[in-house]
Scaffold this motif. Structure first.
Motif, PDB file in Angstrom:
ATOM      1  N   LEU A 178       6.920   1.189  -6.372  1.00  0.00           N
ATOM      2  CA  LEU A 178       8.033   0.375  -5.874  1.00  0.00           C
ATOM      3  C   LEU A 178       7.537  -0.716  -4.922  1.00  0.00           C
ATOM      4  O   LEU A 178       8.046  -1.842  -4.928  1.00  0.00           O
ATOM      5  CB  LEU A 178       9.054   1.273  -5.187  1.00  0.00           C
ATOM      6  CG  LEU A 178       9.855   2.208  -6.105  1.00  0.00           C
ATOM      7  CD1 LEU A 178      10.637   3.219  -5.285  1.00  0.00           C
ATOM      8  CD2 LEU A 178      10.798   1.404  -6.991  1.00  0.00           C
ATOM      9  N   LEU A 179       6.554  -0.399  -4.088  1.00  0.00           N
ATOM     10  CA  LEU A 179       5.982  -1.407  -3.190  1.00  0.00           C
ATOM     11  C   LEU A 179       5.327  -2.531  -3.990  1.00  0.00           C
ATOM     12  O   LEU A 179       5.468  -3.713  -3.656  1.00  0.00           O
ATOM     13  CB  LEU A 179       4.952  -0.761  -2.264  1.00  0.00           C
ATOM     14  CG  LEU A 179       5.470   0.213  -1.210  1.00  0.00           C
ATOM     15  CD1 LEU A 179       4.302   0.849  -0.458  1.00  0.00           C
ATOM     16  CD2 LEU A 179       6.418  -0.474  -0.230  1.00  0.00           C
ATOM     17  N   LEU A 180       4.613  -2.165  -5.057  1.00  0.00           N
ATOM     18  CA  LEU A 180       3.977  -3.169  -5.899  1.00  0.00           C
ATOM     19  C   LEU A 180       5.023  -4.021  -6.609  1.00  0.00           C
ATOM     20  O   LEU A 180       4.924  -5.247  -6.665  1.00  0.00           O
ATOM     21  CB  LEU A 180       3.062  -2.494  -6.915  1.00  0.00           C
ATOM     22  CG  LEU A 180       1.741  -1.947  -6.354  1.00  0.00           C
ATOM     23  CD1 LEU A 180       1.125  -0.937  -7.309  1.00  0.00           C
ATOM     24  CD2 LEU A 180       0.755  -3.084  -6.093  1.00  0.00           C
ATOM     25  N   HIS A 181       6.045  -3.372  -7.150  1.00  0.00           N
ATOM     26  CA  HIS A 181       7.099  -4.111  -7.826  1.00  0.00           C
ATOM     27  C   HIS A 181       7.839  -5.045  -6.864  1.00  0.00           C
ATOM     28  O   HIS A 181       8.264  -6.139  -7.239  1.00  0.00           O
ATOM     29  CB  HIS A 181       8.106  -3.147  -8.457  1.00  0.00           C
ATOM     30  CG  HIS A 181       7.577  -2.443  -9.654  1.00  0.00           C
ATOM     31  ND1 HIS A 181       8.041  -1.208 -10.060  1.00  0.00           N
ATOM     32  CD2 HIS A 181       6.609  -2.770 -10.551  1.00  0.00           C
ATOM     33  CE1 HIS A 181       7.383  -0.827 -11.144  1.00  0.00           C
ATOM     34  NE2 HIS A 181       6.518  -1.758 -11.451  1.00  0.00           N
ATOM     35  N   GLY A 182       7.991  -4.612  -5.616  1.00  0.00           N
ATOM     36  CA  GLY A 182       8.703  -5.418  -4.629  1.00  0.00           C
ATOM     37  C   GLY A 182       7.867  -6.505  -4.000  1.00  0.00           C
ATOM     38  O   GLY A 182       8.361  -7.259  -3.145  1.00  0.00           O
ATOM     39  N   GLY A 183       6.590  -6.589  -4.367  1.00  0.00           N
ATOM     40  CA  GLY A 183       5.724  -7.630  -3.823  1.00  0.00           C
ATOM     41  C   GLY A 183       5.256  -7.374  -2.405  1.00  0.00           C
ATOM     42  O   GLY A 183       4.754  -8.285  -1.739  1.00  0.00           O
ATOM     43  N   CYS A 185       2.792  -5.437  -1.556  1.00  0.00           N
ATOM     44  CA  CYS A 185       1.349  -5.228  -1.555  1.00  0.00           C
ATOM     45  C   CYS A 185       0.818  -5.646  -2.924  1.00  0.00           C
ATOM     46  O   CYS A 185       1.578  -5.844  -3.875  1.00  0.00           O
ATOM     47  CB  CYS A 185       0.975  -3.780  -1.253  1.00  0.00           C
ATOM     48  SG  CYS A 185       1.537  -2.596  -2.504  1.00  0.00           S
ATOM     49  N   ASP A 186      -0.508  -5.765  -3.021  1.00  0.00           N
ATOM     50  CA  ASP A 186      -1.164  -6.063  -4.294  1.00  0.00           C
ATOM     51  C   ASP A 186      -1.984  -4.875  -4.790  1.00  0.00           C
ATOM     52  O   ASP A 186      -2.281  -4.787  -5.985  1.00  0.00           O
ATOM     53  CB  ASP A 186      -2.075  -7.279  -4.156  1.00  0.00           C
ATOM     54  CG  ASP A 186      -1.292  -8.534  -3.814  1.00  0.00           C
ATOM     55  OD1 ASP A 186      -0.155  -8.687  -4.321  1.00  0.00           O
ATOM     56  OD2 ASP A 186      -1.804  -9.354  -3.026  1.00  0.00           O
ATOM     57  N   ILE A 187      -2.378  -4.010  -3.882  1.00  0.00           N
ATOM     58  CA  ILE A 187      -3.130  -2.796  -4.200  1.00  0.00           C
ATOM     59  C   ILE A 187      -2.487  -1.661  -3.424  1.00  0.00           C
ATOM     60  O   ILE A 187      -2.136  -1.832  -2.249  1.00  0.00           O
ATOM     61  CB  ILE A 187      -4.612  -2.924  -3.793  1.00  0.00           C
ATOM     62  CG1 ILE A 187      -5.302  -4.056  -4.570  1.00  0.00           C
ATOM     63  CG2 ILE A 187      -5.358  -1.599  -3.993  1.00  0.00           C
ATOM     64  CD1 ILE A 187      -6.671  -4.415  -4.019  1.00  0.00           C
ATOM     65  N   ALA A 188      -2.328  -0.513  -4.075  1.00  0.00           N
ATOM     66  CA  ALA A 188      -1.809   0.671  -3.380  1.00  0.00           C
ATOM     67  C   ALA A 188      -2.762   1.837  -3.621  1.00  0.00           C
ATOM     68  O   ALA A 188      -3.121   2.136  -4.764  1.00  0.00           O
ATOM     69  CB  ALA A 188      -0.411   1.034  -3.866  1.00  0.00           C
TER      70      ALA A 188
END
Length: 419
Positions: A178-183, A185-188
């Motif tokens: 969800l963080l990646l989809h929401g922009g 972060c770029d790496i999780a």
């Protein structure tokens, strides 16, 4: 749309595992595929009602944990740091050169540093407050695993802890997506870690009747078997590196599989027993399929929660049979080999599911011999691993409180003729 790449797909570019099956992804995968269980008598539990566990073999933090002072960390953080280092290396990333403000850390744990807490509480009772370690809170607080990962990796993006009991690691991966989809972060760097093989935790689970009381240690954990009587307490960590698929492709990163969908739900039924009808789990499964843009008949494999408890396995099997019918996907549970690693289980099993998709190989369910006479029919892999086409696989994780998370994985690239 089977197999098509979508802009929302997440690439799994790194995997790190510390489990009772071995320290490292290669060792763990080989042992899980062999179907050889890891449960054994545990001297630390010798005076307790249940004396079996699945421990990580030969783990020496002085050799495994990055940094000069591994003794400052609880065991669950040591596992997480070790697994994360392998995952980042596997993803061919260098924390010294990445944009640290765009790297997130999400780590799940059911109990945090409970071993440290138990030892320091005993010291407090025996000798008074003077001898309690000033490192108690930094080692015990559940969010400190994520915090220490962020420090070690110089990750300055969102740093989060998830706590959904035995679904915590899977919830962490969903949160990272969800963080990646929401922009944001770029790496999780995400996953789960737990080290709950302690006298108090083992006693608590035994008092609830959740642990197997079998004395034949290797065969104690028996997911879906007629003679199952509970799980075997385990420990470990699973950490994955997640990136947007397009970003991973741009840097030509190796990709194990795609995290294509996810779902979460609550049973709203009972604190520790699953809904016998599996309504909550079914909601989680349906949402994972919806977000993966897939239908039930597209699913080739399912990594079941499969705890080896009478209630969970019966409810989960009934739910899977109801959703997928008699022509069900292949189904497996890794807990017959590695036991139940609590908050780490969902992340470890997510990693195993990604490897299943990558290798097109479904590991066997250890210690299975026969179903209950009235058990709903499901296609359980047992005896030996099964090689077959696996384009879409699901991984179920369930936890106390009625918390369910399902993750959907696709092959790293569409199969020939698809998309």
């Amino acid at each position: 749309m089977t197999g098509q790449l979508r802009g929302t797909d997440i690439a799994i570019t790194g995997i790190g595992l510390v489990t009772p099956a071995g320290i490292g992804t290669k060792e763990t995968w080989a042992r899980v595929c062999s179907g050889r269980p890891t449960a054994s008598a545990d001297p630390a539990l010798s005076e307790l009602p249940v004396q079996l566990s699945c421990r990580v073999p030969g783990f020496d933090p002085r050799l495994r944990v990055p940094g000069a002072q591994p003794w400052r960390h609880d065991r669950f953080t040591q596992f997480a740091l070790t697994a994360a280092q392998e995952a980042v290396d596997d993803a061919r990333l260098d924390p010294g050169t990445w944009n640290e403000s765009r790297v997130a850390v999400v780590l799940g744990s059911a109990a945090g540093g409970v071993e440290t807490y138990e030892k320091q509480h005993r010291k407090f009772l025996d000798t008074g407050p003077r001898n309690v370690s000033p490192l108690l809170l930094p080692a015990f607080l559940p969010n400190m695993g994520a915090g220490q990962l962020a420090i070690a990796l110089r990750a300055r993006g969102p740093v989060l802890h998830t706590a959904t009991a035995c679904a915590s690691g899977a919830t962490a991966l969903m949160t990272a997506a969800l963080l990646l989809h929401g922009g944001l972060c770029d790496i999780a760097v995400a996953g789960g870690s737990d080290a709950m093989i302690t006298p108090l935790c083992a006693t608590a689970f035994a008092k609830m009747g959740a642990l197997s009381t079998r004395q034949d240690a290797p065969s104690a954990s028996r997911p879906f078997d007629r003679d199952r009587d509970g799980f075997v307490l385990a420990e470990g960590a699973g950490v994955l590196v997640l990136e947007r698929y397009a970003d991973a492709a741009d840097r030509h990163a190796p990709t194990h599989a795609r995290l294509a969908g996810y779902g979460a739900s609550g049973d709203a039924h009972q604190p520790v027993a699953p809904d016998p009808e599996g309504h909550g789990l079914q909601l989680s499964l349906r949402e994972a399929l919806r977000t993966a843009d897939a239908s039930p008949d597209e699913v080739d494999h399912i990594n079941a929660h499969g705890t080896s408890t009478p209630l969970n396995d019966r409810s989960e099997a009934a739910t899977l049979h109801r959703m997928f019918g008699t022509a069900s996907p292949s189904i497996t549970s890794a807990k017959g080999v590695i036991g139940h690693a609590m908050g780490a289980a969902g992340a470890i099993e997510a990693a195993l599911t990604a490897l299943t998709v990558e290798h097109q190989l479904a590991p066997p369910t250890a210690n299975f011999h026969r179903f209950e006479p009235d058990a709903p029919p499901v296609d359980l892999v047992h005896g030996e691993p099964r090689s077959h086409r696996i384009d879409l696989a699901l991984s179920n994780s369930c936890g106390f409180g009625g918390q369910n998370t399902t993750l959907a994985f696709r092959r790293a690239a569409p199969a020939a003729g698809e998309g």
